[in-house]
Design a protein around this motif. Structure first.
Motif, PDB file in Angstrom:
ATOM      1  N   LEU A 289      24.754 -25.885-130.893  1.00 50.77           N
ATOM      2  CA  LEU A 289      24.818 -25.013-131.365  1.00 50.77           C
ATOM      3  C   LEU A 289      23.556 -24.646-132.141  1.00 50.77           C
ATOM      4  O   LEU A 289      23.517 -23.865-132.780  1.00 50.77           O
ATOM      5  CB  LEU A 289      25.667 -24.879-132.475  1.00 50.77           C
ATOM      6  N   LEU A 290      23.044 -25.782-132.878  1.00 52.25           N
ATOM      7  CA  LEU A 290      22.174 -26.852-133.706  1.00 52.25           C
ATOM      8  C   LEU A 290      20.649 -25.862-133.019  1.00 52.25           C
ATOM      9  O   LEU A 290      19.873 -24.943-133.481  1.00 52.25           O
ATOM     10  CB  LEU A 290      21.895 -27.276-134.180  1.00 52.25           C
ATOM     11  N   LEU A 291      20.526 -26.135-131.578  1.00 56.65           N
ATOM     12  CA  LEU A 291      19.825 -25.761-130.917  1.00 56.65           C
ATOM     13  C   LEU A 291      19.624 -24.316-130.873  1.00 56.65           C
ATOM     14  O   LEU A 291      18.763 -23.383-130.709  1.00 56.65           O
ATOM     15  CB  LEU A 291      19.816 -26.276-129.195  1.00 56.65           C
ATOM     16  N   ALA A 292      21.019 -23.770-130.369  1.00 55.87           N
ATOM     17  CA  ALA A 292      20.638 -22.765-130.275  1.00 55.87           C
ATOM     18  C   ALA A 292      20.625 -21.604-131.927  1.00 55.87           C
ATOM     19  O   ALA A 292      19.478 -20.633-131.812  1.00 55.87           O
ATOM     20  CB  ALA A 292      21.995 -21.955-129.908  1.00 55.87           C
ATOM     21  N   GLN A 293      20.501 -22.630-132.920  1.00 54.72           N
ATOM     22  CA  GLN A 293      20.469 -21.887-134.152  1.00 54.72           C
ATOM     23  C   GLN A 293      19.335 -21.505-134.182  1.00 54.72           C
ATOM     24  O   GLN A 293      17.932 -20.538-134.802  1.00 54.72           O
ATOM     25  CB  GLN A 293      20.927 -22.444-135.679  1.00 54.72           C
ATOM     26  N   VAL A 294      18.241 -22.430-134.103  1.00 50.95           N
ATOM     27  CA  VAL A 294      16.738 -22.757-134.325  1.00 50.95           C
ATOM     28  C   VAL A 294      16.027 -22.183-133.309  1.00 50.95           C
ATOM     29  O   VAL A 294      14.543 -21.601-133.726  1.00 50.95           O
ATOM     30  CB  VAL A 294      16.410 -24.093-134.383  1.00 50.95           C
ATOM     31  N   LEU A 295      16.362 -22.235-132.548  1.00 52.82           N
ATOM     32  CA  LEU A 295      16.399 -21.114-131.015  1.00 52.82           C
ATOM     33  C   LEU A 295      16.239 -19.582-131.488  1.00 52.82           C
ATOM     34  O   LEU A 295      15.854 -18.834-131.545  1.00 52.82           O
ATOM     35  CB  LEU A 295      16.781 -20.754-129.582  1.00 52.82           C
ATOM     36  N   GLU A 296      17.411 -19.339-132.439  1.00 54.79           N
ATOM     37  CA  GLU A 296      17.507 -17.685-132.509  1.00 54.79           C
ATOM     38  C   GLU A 296      16.935 -16.797-133.999  1.00 54.79           C
ATOM     39  O   GLU A 296      16.421 -16.425-133.947  1.00 54.79           O
ATOM     40  CB  GLU A 296      19.078 -17.375-133.251  1.00 54.79           C
ATOM     41  N   GLN A 297      16.173 -18.297-134.102  1.00 54.73           N
ATOM     42  CA  GLN A 297      15.577 -18.177-135.637  1.00 54.73           C
ATOM     43  C   GLN A 297      14.315 -18.550-135.438  1.00 54.73           C
ATOM     44  O   GLN A 297      12.738 -17.918-136.424  1.00 54.73           O
ATOM     45  CB  GLN A 297      15.408 -19.196-137.590  1.00 54.73           C
ATOM     46  N   SER A 298      13.673 -19.333-133.843  1.00 57.60           N
ATOM     47  CA  SER A 298      12.655 -18.570-133.996  1.00 57.60           C
ATOM     48  C   SER A 298      12.138 -17.022-133.022  1.00 57.60           C
ATOM     49  O   SER A 298      12.401 -16.768-132.897  1.00 57.60           O
ATOM     50  CB  SER A 298      11.509 -19.726-132.777  1.00 57.60           C
ATOM     51  N   SER A 299      10.143 -16.948-133.133  1.00 54.89           N
ATOM     52  CA  SER A 299      10.199 -15.740-132.837  1.00 54.89           C
ATOM     53  C   SER A 299      10.365 -16.112-131.411  1.00 54.89           C
ATOM     54  O   SER A 299      10.402 -16.868-129.812  1.00 54.89           O
ATOM     55  CB  SER A 299       7.968 -15.843-132.593  1.00 54.89           C
ATOM     56  N   GLU A 300      10.914 -14.467-130.269  1.00 55.73           N
ATOM     57  CA  GLU A 300      11.244 -14.820-128.843  1.00 55.73           C
ATOM     58  C   GLU A 300      10.140 -14.989-128.152  1.00 55.73           C
ATOM     59  O   GLU A 300       9.965 -15.567-127.350  1.00 55.73           O
ATOM     60  CB  GLU A 300      11.760 -13.115-129.035  1.00 55.73           C
ATOM     61  N   GLY A 301       9.056 -15.255-128.578  1.00 53.21           N
ATOM     62  CA  GLY A 301       7.916 -15.608-127.463  1.00 53.21           C
ATOM     63  C   GLY A 301       7.589 -17.383-127.372  1.00 53.21           C
ATOM     64  O   GLY A 301       7.369 -17.865-126.322  1.00 53.21           O
ATOM     65  N   GLY A 302       8.367 -18.133-128.912  1.00 54.58           N
ATOM     66  CA  GLY A 302       7.992 -19.450-128.467  1.00 54.58           C
ATOM     67  C   GLY A 302       9.351 -19.863-128.497  1.00 54.58           C
ATOM     68  O   GLY A 302       9.524 -20.948-128.337  1.00 54.58           O
ATOM     69  N   GLN A 303      10.134 -18.802-128.121  1.00 58.68           N
ATOM     70  CA  GLN A 303      11.874 -19.762-128.134  1.00 58.68           C
ATOM     71  C   GLN A 303      11.728 -20.719-126.151  1.00 58.68           C
ATOM     72  O   GLN A 303      12.228 -21.547-126.475  1.00 58.68           O
ATOM     73  CB  GLN A 303      12.929 -18.947-127.162  1.00 58.68           C
ATOM     74  N   LEU A 304      11.383 -20.871-125.270  1.00 60.77           N
ATOM     75  CA  LEU A 304      11.064 -21.068-124.043  1.00 60.77           C
ATOM     76  C   LEU A 304      10.620 -23.128-124.366  1.00 60.77           C
ATOM     77  O   LEU A 304      10.884 -23.498-124.038  1.00 60.77           O
ATOM     78  CB  LEU A 304      10.768 -20.514-122.414  1.00 60.77           C
ATOM     79  N   SER A 305       9.230 -22.605-125.216  1.00 61.85           N
ATOM     80  CA  SER A 305       7.966 -23.240-125.129  1.00 61.85           C
ATOM     81  C   SER A 305       8.994 -24.789-126.360  1.00 61.85           C
ATOM     82  O   SER A 305       8.792 -26.273-126.506  1.00 61.85           O
ATOM     83  CB  SER A 305       7.148 -23.093-125.758  1.00 61.85           C
ATOM     84  N   LEU A 306      10.154 -23.964-127.154  1.00 63.48           N
ATOM     85  CA  LEU A 306      10.368 -24.919-128.291  1.00 63.48           C
ATOM     86  C   LEU A 306      11.904 -25.311-127.635  1.00 63.48           C
ATOM     87  O   LEU A 306      12.164 -26.373-128.228  1.00 63.48           O
ATOM     88  CB  LEU A 306      11.346 -23.858-129.544  1.00 63.48           C
ATOM     89  N   LEU A 307      12.287 -25.315-126.783  1.00 62.09           N
ATOM     90  CA  LEU A 307      13.644 -25.306-125.819  1.00 62.09           C
ATOM     91  C   LEU A 307      12.831 -26.745-125.418  1.00 62.09           C
ATOM     92  O   LEU A 307      13.194 -27.538-125.148  1.00 62.09           O
ATOM     93  CB  LEU A 307      13.994 -24.165-124.522  1.00 62.09           C
ATOM     94  N   ARG A 308      11.962 -26.457-124.651  1.00 63.64           N
ATOM     95  CA  ARG A 308      11.234 -27.389-123.787  1.00 63.64           C
ATOM     96  C   ARG A 308      11.154 -28.497-124.574  1.00 63.64           C
ATOM     97  O   ARG A 308      11.121 -30.221-123.764  1.00 63.64           O
ATOM     98  CB  ARG A 308      10.318 -26.845-122.430  1.00 63.64           C
ATOM     99  N   GLN A 309      10.269 -27.851-125.399  1.00 65.76           N
ATOM    100  CA  GLN A 309       9.738 -29.259-126.828  1.00 65.76           C
ATOM    101  C   GLN A 309      11.155 -30.359-127.197  1.00 65.76           C
ATOM    102  O   GLN A 309      11.436 -31.772-127.295  1.00 65.76           O
ATOM    103  CB  GLN A 309       8.830 -29.070-127.655  1.00 65.76           C
ATOM    104  N   LEU A 310      12.713 -29.592-127.762  1.00 65.57           N
ATOM    105  CA  LEU A 310      13.277 -30.424-127.631  1.00 65.57           C
ATOM    106  C   LEU A 310      14.678 -30.918-127.012  1.00 65.57           C
ATOM    107  O   LEU A 310      15.111 -32.350-127.282  1.00 65.57           O
ATOM    108  CB  LEU A 310      14.424 -29.371-128.414  1.00 65.57           C
ATOM    109  N   PHE A 311      13.866 -30.664-125.874  1.00 69.36           N
ATOM    110  CA  PHE A 311      14.539 -30.825-124.692  1.00 69.36           C
ATOM    111  C   PHE A 311      13.657 -32.698-124.143  1.00 69.36           C
ATOM    112  O   PHE A 311      14.510 -33.295-124.330  1.00 69.36           O
ATOM    113  CB  PHE A 311      14.763 -29.921-123.420  1.00 69.36           C
ATOM    114  N   LEU A 312      12.475 -32.519-124.284  1.00 72.78           N
ATOM    115  CA  LEU A 312      11.968 -33.691-124.315  1.00 72.78           C
ATOM    116  C   LEU A 312      12.282 -34.473-124.632  1.00 72.78           C
ATOM    117  O   LEU A 312      11.803 -35.788-125.139  1.00 72.78           O
ATOM    118  CB  LEU A 312      10.313 -33.469-123.874  1.00 72.78           C
ATOM    119  N   TRP A 313      12.285 -34.429-126.389  1.00 77.26           N
ATOM    120  CA  TRP A 313      12.474 -35.176-127.377  1.00 77.26           C
ATOM    121  C   TRP A 313      14.099 -35.676-127.306  1.00 77.26           C
ATOM    122  O   TRP A 313      14.138 -36.700-127.872  1.00 77.26           O
ATOM    123  CB  TRP A 313      12.112 -34.325-128.572  1.00 77.26           C
TER     124      TRP A 313
END
Length: 251
Positions: free
Chosen positions: A85-109
């Motif tokens: 849910l924390l991940l979902a919150q930061v994705l919701e607050q990011s630009s739609e165009g940046g969601q996928l790259s942000l998700l990838r980054q957090l997954f790899l971290w």
């Protein structure tokens, strides 16, 4: 089913808002006063600083501030759900165009437990199937817990995986000894090709004198066996090599 496994990094994920709302409510019901206080503070901090560093920091703090336990009527435990849910919150607050790259980054971290939380949440984070490439990469793991988070109790692979990738997922789950009864959508993905792969695995295990995977019959559409596939099973039965519990499927 989305067959494009190379979605552009600017693609919006199409998050399932109804699922998010339900999960937020389910989590809040399980928190005691101290946990709820920290949880609200964490959400406020992430709202002020909606970036990867803050999300990663708060994800790591979950195990210090929340008592882990299984959630009732759910395949989640509390810390997994909080992290998702924390991940979902930061994705919701990011630009739609940046969601996928942000998700990838957090997954790899993330460590293995954080990766598990992400994989379990894919279906309600990504309704469009844009994360299939990341899911396929994650599926190469040798960690059975991480792989189970991707394969079991979630419709994501069945909804979005190309045929070959889904077949590989089924075979790996069987090879890891996972309970493929929990592989959502398996019966809807039955095919002559999957029949063939499952029969190949059966013969491979018999030839190697290994125990036949308990869930292997679930990968086979016995009512759709080709004449050649049915003959393979009949021959194994006649040679007394077919596991006894398989014989009922030949009638």
């Amino acid at each position: 089913m989305n067959m494009d496994v190379t979605a552009p990094p600017t693609a919006a994920l199409g998050m399932r808002r109804d699922c998010l709302a339900e999960h937020h409510q389910a989590l809040a019901r399980q928190l005691d006063d101290s946990e709820l206080h920290w949880w609200r503070q964490a959400q406020e901090q992430l709202a002020r600083q909606p970036d990867a560093n803050t999300a990663s920091l708060l994800s790591g703090q979950c195990k210090r501030h929340l008592r882990d336990r299984a959630l009732p009527d759910s395949h989640w435990n509390l810390i997994q759900l909080a992290r998702a849910l924390l991940l979902a919150q930061v994705l919701e607050q990011s630009s739609e165009g940046g969601q996928l790259s942000l998700l990838r980054q957090l997954f790899l971290w993330g460590d293995d437990q954080e990766k598990i939380a992400v994989l379990k949440a894919f279906d309600w984070l990504d309704s469009q199937g844009h994360c299939v490439e990341l899911a396929l990469q994650a599926g190469r793991t040798s960690n059975s817990q991480v792989f189970a988070a991707l394969a079991l109790d979630t419709p994501y692979p069945s909804r979005h995986y190309p045929e070959r990738a889904f077949h590989q997922l089924v075979l790996k789950a069987l090879g890891m000894g996972l309970d493929v009864r929990r592989l959502t959508g398996l019966s809807q993905r039955h095919s002559l090709t999957l029949n063939q792969l499952a029969l190949d695995l059966l013969e491979e295990q018999l030839a190697a004198h290994r125990a036949v995977s308990v869930g292997l019959p679930l990968a086979i559409a016995f009512d759709r066996l080709s004449p050649e596939q049915r003959q393979r099973l009949t021959a194994l039965d006649q040679q007394q090599r077919l596991p006894p519990e398989w014989r009922a499927h030949l009638n």
